[in-house]
Design a protein around this motif. Structure first.
Motif, PDB file in Angstrom:
ATOM      1  N   TRP A  78      -0.137  -2.944  -3.838  1.00 56.18           N
ATOM      2  CA  TRP A  78      -0.139  -1.496  -3.766  1.00 56.18           C
ATOM      3  C   TRP A  78      -1.702  -1.127  -3.360  1.00 56.18           C
ATOM      4  CZ3 TRP A  78      -3.161   2.304  -5.569  1.00 56.18           C
ATOM      5  CH2 TRP A  78      -2.632   3.703  -5.661  1.00 56.18           C
ATOM      6  N   ARG A  81      -1.934  -0.561   0.591  1.00 54.76           N
ATOM      7  CA  ARG A  81      -1.127   0.286   1.350  1.00 54.76           C
ATOM      8  C   ARG A  81      -2.151   1.080   2.351  1.00 54.76           C
ATOM      9  NH1 ARG A  81       3.297   2.604  -2.482  1.00 54.76           N
ATOM     10  NH2 ARG A  81       3.698   4.146  -0.995  1.00 54.76           N
ATOM     11  N   GLU A  83      -2.014   4.038   3.512  1.00 53.21           N
ATOM     12  CA  GLU A  83      -2.705   5.160   3.338  1.00 53.21           C
ATOM     13  C   GLU A  83      -3.970   5.266   2.208  1.00 53.21           C
ATOM     14  OE1 GLU A  83       1.218   5.133   0.792  1.00 53.21           O
ATOM     15  OE2 GLU A  83       0.283   4.257   2.477  1.00 53.21           O
TER      16      GLU A  83
END
Length: 438
Positions: A78, A81, A83
């Motif tokens: 996670w 990622r 972004e």
């Protein structure tokens, strides 16, 4: 020149953006929840392994390491990622600076895991030391969940996050109880201050689960009550009495170590079932809120577009909207080459459209105020926890008390004075200067 309409629609876009960022944070919370559960299992197996001088739970511990590493990989995935990288990374999640700082602290804590595992495998540490080191790592992860709850912008999601944090915190106290009891049984006698610590952990669990019940929602509460009816609570209470009745150094039947561990583990796994359901509900709530807000924004834009066309505004409405809402609105109809001449003092958007915008602005303002009030109610529980934790820390540093001693002092003071625990904690913090004096 931008009008009130443009900013009304921009406000809706901001709500959607905030919900999308909140949904991203909730994905992290779900991954962290699973990692905490696996680390709690690892901690328990490690304690039995150490307390029995490596005679018990060696194979179970090795198998658990694989599960813990897989859960850690999910959290790190996670964090990788796209972004979350670059100069605009902080805009991808709510409370960017605060949450990213908490993530950094959690990663720093996780970096200590290989050394802890190596020390346990080589039996270079005592069970209580291993428990403290694992608990520090779990505490850093729980703090991340706490901050995610504290910066949530939607009341429903905020309440679920508050419920999840309290469930996870109560489950962590239950995990510490399992570790402490397992070490005591495996060693054949209670660990130092074990009785006092277990009493504190039992009370702390009760407090957390009460707060969880207050915020979890009807469906999760129903599942919680159903699971409680099949939890091994009677057996756990019987084993607790055996531990609590033992004085320092009193003999304990070491054969009960695995029974204690199995009983506590069954309860923790059942608590995790509720945890998973609640975490899944977080994602569903975010998706539902995003879809509903998008629908409301489209309906609002379409209504205003229709009114705008009827009022013949001097500028096509889609020029005022911008973004995806403009793409979904009906184009304004204007006659080719037609020009509109405004009468002196005329309303820029026409009286009908102007009144509609005022009505929508009023409704939006009332809705946002109601959301703010609900958020304040949800965050009140978090603020109380902050007060209590700070007061405990003050008493621990100024009076040399252990955590459970500090908590018991606060609780006894609250009971004797007929006041809430949070009020006593606040009064204690107000006396920080006095308490710090030699």
């Amino acid at each position: 020149m931008k009008t009130a309409l443009a900013f009304l629609l921009a406000a809706r876009r901001c709500e959607i953006d905030d919900l999308e960022r909140l949904a991203l944070s909730c994905e992290l919370v779900q991954a962290v929840s699973e990692l905490v559960h696996q680390l709690q299992r690892e901690r328990g197996a490690s304690n039995v392994f150490l307390a029995s001088d490596g005679a018990r739970f060696g194979a179970q511990r090795e198998a658990q390491l694989d599960a813990s590493r897989a859960a850690e990989a999910e959290v790190r995935a996670w964090l990788d990622r796209p972004e979350l990288g670059g100069e605009r990374a902080g805009a991808s999640v709510l409370g960017g600076a605060r949450l990213f700082t908490r993530i950094a602290l959690a990663l720093h804590a996780l970096d200590a895991l290989p050394e802890v595992r190596a020390d346990v495998a080589a039996q270079r540490c005592r069970p209580d030391a291993a428990t403290a080191r694992y608990s520090e790592i779990v505490g850093a992860l729980l703090a991340l969940v706490f901050d995610a709850a504290d910066v949530a912008v939607d009341p429903e999601v905020s309440r679920l996050l508050v419920a999840l944090f309290n469930l996870m915190q109560g489950k962590e106290f239950a995990g510490q109880e399992r570790a402490l009891g397992a070490a005591s049984f495996a060693a054949g006698h209670p660990a130092a201050d074990a009785v006092q610590a277990i009493q504190y952990l039992v009370e702390a669990q009760s407090q957390c689960f009460r707060r969880f019940e207050a915020f979890c929602g009807v469906e999760v509460l129903r599942q919680w009550q159903a699971l409680q009816s099949i939890m091994p609570l009677a057996e756990l209470e019987r084993l607790r009495r055996v531990l609590l009745a033992s004085g320092p150094g009193a003999p304990l039947d070491s054969a009960r170590a695995e029974g204690w561990f199995a009983c506590c583990s069954q309860r923790l796994d059942q608590l995790h079932e509720v945890e998973v359901a609640l975490a899944r509900g977080l994602g569903e709530a975010c998706a539902r809120k995003i879809a509903a807000t998008r629908d409301e924004a489209r309906n609002q834009a379409s209504l205003l577009q229709a009114l705008s066309a009827a009022s013949e505004p001097r500028a096509p409405l889609e020029m005022l909207m911008g973004g995806e809402l403009a793409d979904e609105a009906v184009p304004a109809r204007t006659a080719p080459g037609a020009e509109r001449v405004e009468a002196p003092g005329a309303e820029p958007l026409g009286p009908r459209l102007g009144r509609s915008i005022v009505d929508l602005l009023h409704a939006q303002s009332q809705r946002l105020q109601a959301m703010s009030d609900e958020l304040d109610a949800a965050r009140a529980a978090l603020e109380e926890r902050k007060l209590i934790e700070r007061a405990k820390g003050l008493l621990m540093s100024c009076r040399g008390l252990s955590e459970d001693e500090a908590y018991r002092l606060l609780r006894q003071t609250a009971m004797s004075q007929g006041r809430r625990l949070a009020e006593v904690a606040g009064a204690t913090l107000a006396l920080a200067d006095v308490l710090a004096r030699p």
